[in-house]
Design a protein around this motif. Structure first.
Motif, PDB file in Angstrom:
ATOM      1  N   GLU A   1      -9.617  -2.192  -9.424  1.00 24.23           N
ATOM      2  CA  GLU A   1     -10.404  -3.384  -8.977  1.00 24.23           C
ATOM      3  C   GLU A   1     -10.654  -3.982 -10.216  1.00 24.23           C
ATOM      4  O   GLU A   1     -10.660  -5.144 -10.198  1.00 24.23           O
TER       5      GLU A   1
ATOM      6  N   GLU B   1       0.583   5.050  -0.105  1.00 31.30           N
ATOM      7  CA  GLU B   1      -0.734   6.311   0.019  1.00 31.30           C
ATOM      8  C   GLU B   1      -0.050   7.505  -0.717  1.00 31.30           C
ATOM      9  O   GLU B   1       0.992   7.595  -0.632  1.00 31.30           O
TER      10      GLU B   1
ATOM     11  N   LYS C   1       0.661  -1.156  -0.162  1.00 32.97           N
ATOM     12  CA  LYS C   1      -0.078  -0.113   0.049  1.00 32.97           C
ATOM     13  C   LYS C   1       0.904   1.013  -0.015  1.00 32.97           C
ATOM     14  O   LYS C   1       1.785   1.446   1.101  1.00 32.97           O
TER      15      LYS C   1
ATOM     16  N   ASN D   1      -2.003   2.775  -4.232  1.00 29.16           N
ATOM     17  CA  ASN D   1      -2.949   3.280  -2.925  1.00 29.16           C
ATOM     18  C   ASN D   1      -3.955   2.329  -3.198  1.00 29.16           C
ATOM     19  O   ASN D   1      -5.235   2.725  -3.250  1.00 29.16           O
ATOM     20  N   VAL D   2      -3.928   1.204  -2.517  1.00 30.69           N
ATOM     21  CA  VAL D   2      -4.831   0.110  -2.483  1.00 30.69           C
ATOM     22  C   VAL D   2      -5.302  -0.324  -1.375  1.00 30.69           C
ATOM     23  O   VAL D   2      -4.717  -0.007  -0.207  1.00 30.69           O
ATOM     24  N   ASP D   3      -6.525  -0.870  -1.162  1.00 33.21           N
ATOM     25  CA  ASP D   3      -7.190  -1.331   0.238  1.00 33.21           C
ATOM     26  C   ASP D   3      -6.739  -2.858   0.400  1.00 33.21           C
ATOM     27  O   ASP D   3      -7.079  -3.539  -0.829  1.00 33.21           O
ATOM     28  N   GLU D   4      -6.010  -3.327   1.348  1.00 32.21           N
ATOM     29  CA  GLU D   4      -5.749  -4.887   1.308  1.00 32.21           C
ATOM     30  C   GLU D   4      -6.994  -5.558   1.398  1.00 32.21           C
ATOM     31  O   GLU D   4      -7.019  -6.631   0.874  1.00 32.21           O
ATOM     32  N   ASP D   5      -8.016  -5.361   2.310  1.00 37.01           N
ATOM     33  CA  ASP D   5      -9.210  -5.995   2.230  1.00 37.01           C
ATOM     34  C   ASP D   5      -9.953  -6.101   0.930  1.00 37.01           C
ATOM     35  O   ASP D   5     -10.357  -7.266   0.642  1.00 37.01           O
ATOM     36  N   LYS D   6      -9.770  -5.185   0.147  1.00 40.27           N
ATOM     37  CA  LYS D   6     -10.363  -5.205  -1.115  1.00 40.27           C
ATOM     38  C   LYS D   6      -9.641  -6.104  -2.368  1.00 40.27           C
ATOM     39  O   LYS D   6     -10.231  -6.811  -2.954  1.00 40.27           O
TER      40      LYS D   6
END
Length: 241
Positions: free
Chosen positions: A114, A32, A30, A209-214
């Motif tokens: 995504e 940011e 990630k 800048n990604v979301d780990e959960d996603k």
């Protein structure tokens, strides 16, 4: 699902490693503030792996030189669509490469990461080969091989490898030859695909800048669990001299 954090004290950076139940290792960095997302879905399968066996095979089998590179080309062509057309809708820039010991499929994008990740995980797990499409690709790659034969740099490089290595397949051109790719069939492509494109033999890495959960939600949705093939390779058997 197991998760590890890999840290670099020198860089002050870290990324997460998820050991997905499907067998795939997923690396997420990630970053940011970054606007570009980069992803790579790779298998430990390159041009040197032309002699191998699995737990289901009694003996080693030898496949034509250049088949790993050939397989990379063919995965971009699905039964109903061209993968690059799908990426065009998300705005991602996609590519792939085959080296001596790996094949990797990549994309970079500034938005819709995504959707682009779903495309990547989908088409790499969806092989489709026919006699007609293989024959067409043999002509295309055959022309590529002939073009590379006119490259002084490439010829010097492989001449050096042939002088340095007697029995190791690293001396063989990654693309193979016109004669060896003519031996490739859909059945051989499927054999190599299901042997090497096993999630236990692959890795997914994504940075941005990604979301780990996603990321893991998409992996849960798209990944197809498979059994570990207990793959073994030989670099000294049945080499063409």
């Amino acid at each position: 699902m197991n998760k590890e954090i890999v840290k670099s004290e020198r860089l002050g950076e870290s990324y997460s490693v998820f050991h997905h139940p499907s067998g795939l290792d997923v690396l997420v960095w990630k970053m940011e503030g970054f606007t570009t997302t980069e992803a790579i879905f790779a298998t430990k399968y390159g041009s040197i792996y032309n002699c191998f066996k699995t737990k289901d095979s009694k003996d080693f089998i030898t496949v034509p030189e250049g088949i790993a590179h050939f397989l990379e080309h063919k995965l971009f062509e699905n039964e109903d669509t061209d993968v690059f057309d799908l990426y065009a809708k998300t705005g991602a820039n996609a590519n792939a490469f085959t080296s001596f010991d790996e094949t990797a499929y990549t994309f970079s994008c500034s938005e819709n990461w995504e959707d682009s990740l779903e495309i990547l995980l989908d088409f790499v797990q969806k092989p489709y080969f026919t006699e007609q499409s293989v024959a067409k690709e043999q002509g295309i790659i055959g022309q590529e091989i002939k073009m590379c034969a006119d490259s002084p740099e490439r010829q010097c490089f492989y001449n050096l490898l042939r002088a340095m290595y007697v029995n190791h397949p690293i001396k063989i051109d990654i693309a193979g030859t016109v004669d060896t790719i003519a031996e490739i069939t859909p059945d051989l492509l499927y054999k190599c695909y299901y042997t090497f494109y096993n999630l236990h033999n692959m890795v997914l890495a994504i940075a941005g800048n990604v979301d780990e959960d996603k990321v893991m939600e998409i992996c849960d949705k798209m990944l197809k669990p498979c059994e570990n093939m207990e793959l073994k390779q030989s670099f000294l058997m049945n080499l063409r001299m």
